[in-house]
Each structure stands twice: as C-alpha cells, then as structure tokens.
Write an enzyme that holds these catalytic residues in place. Structure first.
Site, PDB file in Angstrom:
ATOM      1  N   CYS A  62       0.818  -1.215   0.006  1.00 40.22           N
ATOM      2  CA  CYS A  62      -0.094  -0.055  -0.017  1.00 40.22           C
ATOM      3  C   CYS A  62       0.985   1.313   0.015  1.00 40.22           C
ATOM      4  CB  CYS A  62      -1.005   0.115   1.167  1.00 40.22           C
ATOM      5  SG  CYS A  62      -2.137   1.321   1.162  1.00 40.22           S
ATOM      6  N   CYS A  68      -0.262   6.437   7.075  1.00 45.91           N
ATOM      7  CA  CYS A  68      -1.957   6.648   7.391  1.00 45.91           C
ATOM      8  C   CYS A  68      -2.160   6.134   9.044  1.00 45.91           C
ATOM      9  CB  CYS A  68      -2.750   6.113   6.538  1.00 45.91           C
ATOM     10  SG  CYS A  68      -2.760   4.223   6.894  1.00 45.91           S
ATOM     11  N   CYS A  71      -1.914   0.484   9.365  1.00 50.65           N
ATOM     12  CA  CYS A  71      -1.025  -1.029   9.550  1.00 50.65           C
ATOM     13  C   CYS A  71       0.383  -0.754  10.152  1.00 50.65           C
ATOM     14  CB  CYS A  71      -0.906  -1.515   8.011  1.00 50.65           C
ATOM     15  SG  CYS A  71      -2.554  -1.870   7.389  1.00 50.65           S
ATOM     16  N   PHE A 272     -22.200 -13.100  26.741  1.00 48.70           N
ATOM     17  CA  PHE A 272     -21.612 -12.188  25.933  1.00 48.70           C
ATOM     18  C   PHE A 272     -21.974 -12.436  24.536  1.00 48.70           C
ATOM     19  CE2 PHE A 272     -18.779 -12.444  29.693  1.00 48.70           C
ATOM     20  CZ  PHE A 272     -18.749 -11.109  29.967  1.00 48.70           C
ATOM     21  N   GLU A 292     -26.352 -11.219  27.173  1.00 47.63           N
ATOM     22  CA  GLU A 292     -25.764 -10.073  26.791  1.00 47.63           C
ATOM     23  C   GLU A 292     -26.412  -8.829  27.584  1.00 47.63           C
ATOM     24  OE1 GLU A 292     -23.734  -7.138  25.148  1.00 47.63           O
ATOM     25  OE2 GLU A 292     -23.276  -9.341  24.487  1.00 47.63           O
ATOM     26  N   CYS A 366     -10.140 -11.982  22.212  1.00 50.30           N
ATOM     27  CA  CYS A 366      -9.364 -11.101  21.440  1.00 50.30           C
ATOM     28  C   CYS A 366      -8.021 -10.559  22.152  1.00 50.30           C
ATOM     29  CB  CYS A 366     -10.062  -9.923  20.745  1.00 50.30           C
ATOM     30  SG  CYS A 366     -11.307  -9.047  22.138  1.00 50.30           S
TER      31      CYS A 366
END
Length: 409
Positions: A62, A68, A71, A272, A292, A366
């Site tokens: 890119c 930017c 990444c 969740f 949730e 995560c």
C-alpha cells in the site's frame, strides 16, 4: 543522538525492540535481526534507516503504509506475521504453565474487512476521508486500502458529502462504516446537530449512494434498506453500534471452531452473545440461551431467530455479566458454554464457570493476556485446555484472536 542498533524482537504492538544501556528502544517498521540506524528520542527511533534487512522483509503493497497509521506490519512477509502471532499466544500460555495443541493459524485475505472507522474532515478545498497518522491528529487522506472490502472505499464519495453537511472546521467526524447485504451502514459520531434541511439531505445522500442506514450521533436519521447481517440461517439487523467480527472469513473460522469445541451439546449458554454470531449458528443443533448486556443487541438477536427457519429454541436475556455473572446453579441447566468476552476478559464469570458442572467450554478471546489468566483458572478447576485456534482477521496489525476448547470429565 544517532545510534546503530540490532533489533532483538517485536513488541506487543508490532514495533521492533532493541536494547540501549539497559533500556528498551522501540523501532517501528523494523524486524528481528535487522541492523538499524536512527536518532533516539525517549524510548523510540521514529524514523530508522534499515542498514541490514532480513529475509522476512517485503515491499509493502500500500502506498499509504507508514503514513496513514492503519497498519504496522506490511513490511513483513505473511509467513513471518503468522508465526509471530501464533508465538504470541503460545508464549503467554506457557507463562501460565499451559501447552495445548495449536491448530494452524487462519488469516483473513486482503480486502476482506467489512467494517472500519474512518475520519472525515472539512477543509478549504472540500472534504477528506482517511486515518490519523501514527501518534498524531494529522489526517492522512487515503486513496486505496488493501484491508477493507471494495464497497467501503466506494462509499467515500458519499461520506465526503456527509462531511460537508455535518462537520465543523474544528472537529472531524468519526465515520464507522459496515458493509451489509443491502449497502453500507454508516454510523457518524462527533457531528454537528442537524437541522431539518440537513437531515433531509442525508436521505438524498443515502438514496444516491446506496447507503442502507445513516446514524448520526446515536440517532438513526435514515434507513433506506435494512442493514442485514446473516448469522447461520438468521437475518439480523444489528444496532448501529453493535459489535461484529471484522471479516466474514474470520467470523466463519471462529464460529466453526466454537461449534467444534462444544461438541454434541444439546443445551448451550452463549455468554456475551452480542447479536447472535455464535448463538444463532449453534441453534442449528442445540437449544441456546443467549446472554448480553446490551438490550438493543438482544432485541436484534431475538428478531433474527424469530424470522429464521430450521433453528431450535433460542431464548435470550439482558444481563451485565460483570456485575451479575451466571452462577453454578444457573449454569447447571446447560451442557456447554460459549463465552466471548471483551478485551478485559471475564474473570468473575470464569470463576463461576470453574465452579459449575459444565463439561465443555468454547472460549473466544481477542486478548491473549486476559485469556491466559482465565484459562489457568479453568485448568486449576479441573478443565483441560485441549486446543487453541488462532485467527488473524486484522491483517498487518498486532491484534490477534483465538478460540479454545476446554473439557473435563
């Protein structure tokens, strides 16, 4: 002062790390084994010259890479990034004395991100859409992105029209954009308060550019078409601020692994649950209870289940699992649990799972650090960590996700 350093490893944010006088020095866009040169400021060399590149270094695809702010690892080969992310998870688990089987990492392809948050700014020459440069409030206008689905880039023309209507010169707009079955779902925050004429103009922009929905500062202003996401056989209309997996590939990989982890369970609790990513897929073979904290996400999940065919019963509940985790006597109704907590993990809920009689847990995470903490707790209670599936749906970033199977006799 200009220093010449050898990069020893990558840090958690994907920056190269070297040592100088006993202090870690961070060098963005470098790789382990490389010799670099640059001026040290604080604990960083912001712009290093690569004197000796390593074989894993590749040309970034890119034109906006390094500017930017999006990444961190386009300069590294796919194989290097995959190995590094897998190793990140292995390392934190080994620190807790855990050595499970690792399935091969699954990496989402380029141009597959269905959602991204852009920044829009109004200037003297018109509107700009892009990302903030790394560590600054300087907006870099982007003309290409190798991460997102093409539909998101195609929406820039319409997004610029939104900026001209609703952004002040001083405050940029945050434009969370999600690709749906019926067009882009646009969620604008930090916008000006709109008058009647401006609100009407948003309707024209939606029609012109095929936007399914425009939400402005938390209020749905336009819905030209239902912004549908499909979970299994269920069509769900998530609220504009709902959590969704970043790519379809990543979502499918996580779902398939989670369903494998719960095995032949007939009664599953989904903790969740969000809008039903796992619950509505698990309902193909099991009765599911989805829990949730967001009422709007539970309403979307329930409506999706009621409109679907071929699914077993899905019940749902609005409950803050941090304040009121599910207790062992409540969990006794279920054969298996799927749990997908935020980055902070789910310590209190994991403690109750550990005390319950549930035999199978599919743990989605995560954050490897909080996952390893929660995994150790489960293993101390008699669970076995059978396997881990690492998923990379945030290409060229330091972010990593995983699914793990826990079982006990």
């Amino acid at each position: 002062m200009v220093q010449t350093l050898r990069i020893e490893k990558l840090g958690h944010q994907g920056n190269g790390v070297s040592s100088l006088h006993g202090m870690d020095i961070f060098v963005p866009f470098s790789l382990p084994g490389e010799l670099v040169e640059g001026e040290v400021s604080g604990d960083e060399i912001a712009k290093a010259r690569i004197l000796e590149p390593v074989e894993a270094r590749v040309k970034a695809p890119c034109r906006h890479f390094k500017t930017c702010g999006g990444c961190a690892l386009q300069h590294a080969s796919d194989a290097f990034v995959a190995n590094w992310k897998q190793h990140q998870v292995q390392t934190v688990l080994e620190l807790e004395g855990l050595s499970p089987i690792f399935r091969p990492i699954a990496t989402s392809p380029t141009a597959s991100r269905r959602r991204a948050t852009f920044t829009g700014r109004r200037g003297k020459k018109g509107a700009m859409i892009g990302f903030f440069a790394r560590g600054t409030d300087t907006l870099i206008e982007i003309t290409e992105c190798h991460l997102v689905e093409p539909a998101l880039m195609s929406g820039f023309v319409g997004m610029k029209e939104l900026v001209m209507i609703g952004a002040s010169r001083k405050t940029p707009l945050r434009i969370a954009t999600t690709n749906t079955a019926n067009g882009l779902d646009i969620d604008v925050t930090e916008g000006k308060e709109l008058n009647i004429e401006q609100s009407a103009a948003l309707g024209g922009i939606a029609d012109k550019h095929g936007f399914a929905r425009i939400t402005w500062n938390g209020e749905v202003v336009v819905q030209s078409a239902p912004p549908v996401q499909t979970f299994g056989t269920a069509a769900v209309i998530p609220p504009s601020d709902a959590f969704l997996q970043a790519t379809h590939h990543g979502e499918k990989t996580l779902v398939d692994a989670a369903l494998s982890a719960v095995g032949p369970a007939k009664r599953v609790i989904d903790l969740f649950s969000g809008c039903g990513t796992f619950a509505l897929n698990a309902a193909k073979f099991a009765e599911v209870h989805a829990v949730e904290g967001s009422a709007s996400m539970i309403r979307a999940l329930d409506a999706g289940w009621r409109g679907a065919t071929g699914l077993k019963t899905v019940t749902s509940e609005v409950r803050d699992l941090y304040a009121r985790p599910y207790l062992p006597d409540e969990l006794s109704k279920f054969d298996a649990a799927i749990i997908d907590p935020p980055r902070a993990g789910a310590l209190s809920q994991t403690q109750e799972l550990a005390k319950s009689n549930i035999k199978h847990v599919a743990f989605v995470s995560c954050n490897p650090a909080t996952f390893s903490r929660d995994a150790k707790l489960l293993c101390r209670a008699g669970f076995q960590l059978d396997w881990v599936q690492v998923v990379d749906q945030f290409r060229w970033s330091s972010h990593v996700e995983l699914v793990a199977q826990f079982t006990r006799d």
